[in-house]
Design a protein around this motif. Sequence first.
Motif, PDB file in Angstrom:
ATOM      1  N   GLY A 181     -15.234 -14.028   8.744  1.00  0.00           N
ATOM      2  CA  GLY A 181     -14.466 -13.515   9.871  1.00  0.00           C
ATOM      3  C   GLY A 181     -13.086 -13.045   9.463  1.00  0.00           C
ATOM      4  O   GLY A 181     -12.913 -12.304   8.490  1.00  0.00           O
ATOM      5  N   ALA A 182     -12.081 -13.508  10.204  1.00  0.00           N
ATOM      6  CA  ALA A 182     -10.705 -13.123   9.899  1.00  0.00           C
ATOM      7  C   ALA A 182     -10.251 -13.681   8.555  1.00  0.00           C
ATOM      8  O   ALA A 182      -9.282 -13.190   7.967  1.00  0.00           O
ATOM      9  N   GLY A 183     -10.959 -14.711   8.040  1.00  0.00           N
ATOM     10  CA  GLY A 183     -10.672 -15.209   6.701  1.00  0.00           C
ATOM     11  C   GLY A 183     -11.012 -14.170   5.648  1.00  0.00           C
ATOM     12  O   GLY A 183     -10.288 -14.007   4.653  1.00  0.00           O
ATOM     13  N   PHE A 184     -12.106 -13.446   5.852  1.00  0.00           N
ATOM     14  CA  PHE A 184     -12.478 -12.336   4.978  1.00  0.00           C
ATOM     15  C   PHE A 184     -11.428 -11.235   5.094  1.00  0.00           C
ATOM     16  O   PHE A 184     -10.986 -10.661   4.092  1.00  0.00           O
ATOM     17  N   ASN A 185     -10.993 -10.951   6.313  1.00  0.00           N
ATOM     18  CA  ASN A 185     -10.001  -9.894   6.514  1.00  0.00           C
ATOM     19  C   ASN A 185      -8.652 -10.260   5.894  1.00  0.00           C
ATOM     20  O   ASN A 185      -7.916  -9.382   5.432  1.00  0.00           O
ATOM     21  N   LEU A 186      -8.338 -11.551   5.873  1.00  0.00           N
ATOM     22  CA  LEU A 186      -7.123 -12.004   5.198  1.00  0.00           C
ATOM     23  C   LEU A 186      -7.217 -11.701   3.700  1.00  0.00           C
ATOM     24  O   LEU A 186      -6.224 -11.292   3.081  1.00  0.00           O
ATOM     25  N   VAL A 187      -8.390 -11.884   3.131  1.00  0.00           N
ATOM     26  CA  VAL A 187      -8.613 -11.542   1.727  1.00  0.00           C
ATOM     27  C   VAL A 187      -8.392 -10.042   1.512  1.00  0.00           C
ATOM     28  O   VAL A 187      -7.728  -9.621   0.560  1.00  0.00           O
ATOM     29  N   LEU A 188      -8.943  -9.230   2.410  1.00  0.00           N
ATOM     30  CA  LEU A 188      -8.823  -7.778   2.277  1.00  0.00           C
ATOM     31  C   LEU A 188      -7.375  -7.306   2.391  1.00  0.00           C
ATOM     32  O   LEU A 188      -7.017  -6.254   1.848  1.00  0.00           O
ATOM     33  N   PHE A 200      -9.269  -2.140   7.136  1.00  0.00           N
ATOM     34  CA  PHE A 200      -9.460  -2.285   5.695  1.00  0.00           C
ATOM     35  C   PHE A 200     -10.868  -1.922   5.230  1.00  0.00           C
ATOM     36  O   PHE A 200     -11.040  -1.179   4.260  1.00  0.00           O
ATOM     37  N   LEU A 201     -11.881  -2.473   5.890  1.00  0.00           N
ATOM     38  CA  LEU A 201     -13.243  -2.364   5.353  1.00  0.00           C
ATOM     39  C   LEU A 201     -13.778  -0.932   5.306  1.00  0.00           C
ATOM     40  O   LEU A 201     -14.337  -0.524   4.279  1.00  0.00           O
ATOM     41  N   PRO A 202     -13.638  -0.115   6.368  1.00  0.00           N
ATOM     42  CA  PRO A 202     -14.138   1.263   6.271  1.00  0.00           C
ATOM     43  C   PRO A 202     -13.486   2.057   5.142  1.00  0.00           C
ATOM     44  O   PRO A 202     -14.127   2.911   4.526  1.00  0.00           O
ATOM     45  N   ARG A 203     -12.229   1.762   4.854  1.00  0.00           N
ATOM     46  CA  ARG A 203     -11.542   2.467   3.775  1.00  0.00           C
ATOM     47  C   ARG A 203     -12.056   2.049   2.401  1.00  0.00           C
ATOM     48  O   ARG A 203     -11.944   2.793   1.435  1.00  0.00           O
ATOM     49  N   LEU A 204     -12.598   0.833   2.324  1.00  0.00           N
ATOM     50  CA  LEU A 204     -13.093   0.326   1.047  1.00  0.00           C
ATOM     51  C   LEU A 204     -14.558   0.669   0.796  1.00  0.00           C
ATOM     52  O   LEU A 204     -14.939   0.982  -0.326  1.00  0.00           O
ATOM     53  N   VAL A 208     -14.627  -3.778  -3.989  1.00  0.00           N
ATOM     54  CA  VAL A 208     -13.774  -4.545  -3.080  1.00  0.00           C
ATOM     55  C   VAL A 208     -13.094  -5.689  -3.838  1.00  0.00           C
ATOM     56  O   VAL A 208     -11.900  -5.939  -3.678  1.00  0.00           O
ATOM     57  N   ILE A 209     -13.874  -6.384  -4.665  1.00  0.00           N
ATOM     58  CA  ILE A 209     -13.365  -7.482  -5.489  1.00  0.00           C
ATOM     59  C   ILE A 209     -12.936  -6.921  -6.845  1.00  0.00           C
ATOM     60  O   ILE A 209     -13.671  -6.137  -7.465  1.00  0.00           O
ATOM     61  N   ASN A 210     -11.756  -7.321  -7.309  1.00  0.00           N
ATOM     62  CA  ASN A 210     -11.248  -6.816  -8.589  1.00  0.00           C
ATOM     63  C   ASN A 210     -11.807  -7.565  -9.788  1.00  0.00           C
ATOM     64  O   ASN A 210     -12.180  -6.958 -10.797  1.00  0.00           O
ATOM     65  N   TYR A 211     -11.826  -8.892  -9.684  1.00  0.00           N
ATOM     66  CA  TYR A 211     -12.256  -9.724 -10.812  1.00  0.00           C
ATOM     67  C   TYR A 211     -13.249 -10.764 -10.317  1.00  0.00           C
ATOM     68  O   TYR A 211     -12.970 -11.494  -9.367  1.00  0.00           O
ATOM     69  N   LEU A 212     -14.412 -10.838 -10.991  1.00  0.00           N
ATOM     70  CA  LEU A 212     -15.448 -11.806 -10.652  1.00  0.00           C
ATOM     71  C   LEU A 212     -15.555 -12.798 -11.803  1.00  0.00           C
ATOM     72  O   LEU A 212     -15.820 -12.398 -12.951  1.00  0.00           O
ATOM     73  N   VAL A 213     -15.332 -14.077 -11.521  1.00  0.00           N
ATOM     74  CA  VAL A 213     -15.251 -15.071 -12.593  1.00  0.00           C
ATOM     75  C   VAL A 213     -16.095 -16.298 -12.238  1.00  0.00           C
ATOM     76  O   VAL A 213     -16.384 -16.553 -11.064  1.00  0.00           O
ATOM     77  N   PRO A 214     -16.499 -17.097 -13.245  1.00  0.00           N
ATOM     78  CA  PRO A 214     -17.194 -18.351 -12.942  1.00  0.00           C
ATOM     79  C   PRO A 214     -16.312 -19.246 -12.076  1.00  0.00           C
ATOM     80  O   PRO A 214     -15.081 -19.250 -12.229  1.00  0.00           O
ATOM     81  N   ALA A 215     -16.916 -19.978 -11.162  1.00  0.00           N
ATOM     82  CA  ALA A 215     -16.162 -20.801 -10.217  1.00  0.00           C
ATOM     83  C   ALA A 215     -15.200 -21.749 -10.923  1.00  0.00           C
ATOM     84  O   ALA A 215     -14.064 -21.951 -10.475  1.00  0.00           O
ATOM     85  N   GLU A 216     -15.645 -22.325 -12.050  1.00  0.00           N
ATOM     86  CA  GLU A 216     -14.809 -23.301 -12.750  1.00  0.00           C
ATOM     87  C   GLU A 216     -13.598 -22.652 -13.437  1.00  0.00           C
ATOM     88  O   GLU A 216     -12.674 -23.347 -13.852  1.00  0.00           O
ATOM     89  N   LYS A 217     -13.593 -21.317 -13.527  1.00  0.00           N
ATOM     90  CA  LYS A 217     -12.476 -20.624 -14.173  1.00  0.00           C
ATOM     91  C   LYS A 217     -11.604 -19.861 -13.175  1.00  0.00           C
ATOM     92  O   LYS A 217     -10.708 -19.122 -13.577  1.00  0.00           O
ATOM     93  N   LEU A 218     -11.874 -20.042 -11.880  1.00  0.00           N
ATOM     94  CA  LEU A 218     -11.157 -19.275 -10.859  1.00  0.00           C
ATOM     95  C   LEU A 218      -9.653 -19.505 -10.940  1.00  0.00           C
ATOM     96  O   LEU A 218      -8.863 -18.543 -10.978  1.00  0.00           O
ATOM     97  N   GLN A 219      -9.224 -20.749 -10.955  1.00  0.00           N
ATOM     98  CA  GLN A 219      -7.792 -21.048 -10.987  1.00  0.00           C
ATOM     99  C   GLN A 219      -7.152 -20.547 -12.281  1.00  0.00           C
ATOM    100  O   GLN A 219      -6.074 -19.937 -12.266  1.00  0.00           O
ATOM    101  N   GLU A 220      -7.827 -20.775 -13.388  1.00  0.00           N
ATOM    102  CA  GLU A 220      -7.291 -20.359 -14.694  1.00  0.00           C
ATOM    103  C   GLU A 220      -7.102 -18.847 -14.761  1.00  0.00           C
ATOM    104  O   GLU A 220      -6.041 -18.352 -15.181  1.00  0.00           O
TER     105      GLU A 220
END
Length: 260
Positions: free
Chosen positions: A110-117, A148-152, A178-190
Amino acid sequence: MAQEHLLVEKLGPVLSLTLNRPESLNAFSPEMILGLKDALRNAQNDDDIQAIVLSGSGRSFCAGGDVKGMGQGRSGVQVYEHIGKLNELILLMKDVEKPIIAAVHGFAAGAGFNLVLACDLIVAAEDSKYALSFSQVGLISDGGGSYFLPRLVGPHLAKQFFFTAEPIPAERLYQLGVINYLVPAEKLQEETTKLALKLANGPGLSYGKQKKLVEKAFTSSLEEILELERLTQMIMVESEDHKEGTTAFKEKRKPVFKGK
């Protein structure tokens, strides 16, 4: 306290903002929205802060609106007021002349996704999922999703996501750009920290001005953008960062930018 639902931490030149309602998958609260607005205003005026990271505590990034509180007699006027506060946050994210990076794990719905965008860059865990779930409860997208979404992804795909509310895997959004970098979950913070520090040590003034130009590109003509580039470059060429960048290039060393 507005900060109760938001953890704010300065990590050198990086400001870390963590949504902190894990028991409700970080669904929005008035306190959280107010805390985010206050933190962003402070960051804009703090020369020590050069990059901002937005993340969520617990199992997911953000579930968006608090569904448990919906359908309990809230009037249209109350919703209008609440979304007004959310709109102020989204506009502020675009006004802050510093890079905002979303670090996403679990669900962003929902709006959490839009906050990401609304962020400038997105780093996502490979197993994260996204959904524009408004239609499931008979609502329309808020928080800027309709912008945001239609433009992307284009209007047809945006309408598919809005109409069906189907979960969207991170891999698909990565392939769509839409997503710039896709990483393993355990490396997200790093990986997010690494990116944030890289940007924080970069030419902050340049990033801020470029952010503004990219935003204006969607609503301006080519002639208008060309003139804005010309006017902005006139300012940039006299900046300390430009002088440091050219000097470092000639001296074959790494530049030390000050964001000025």
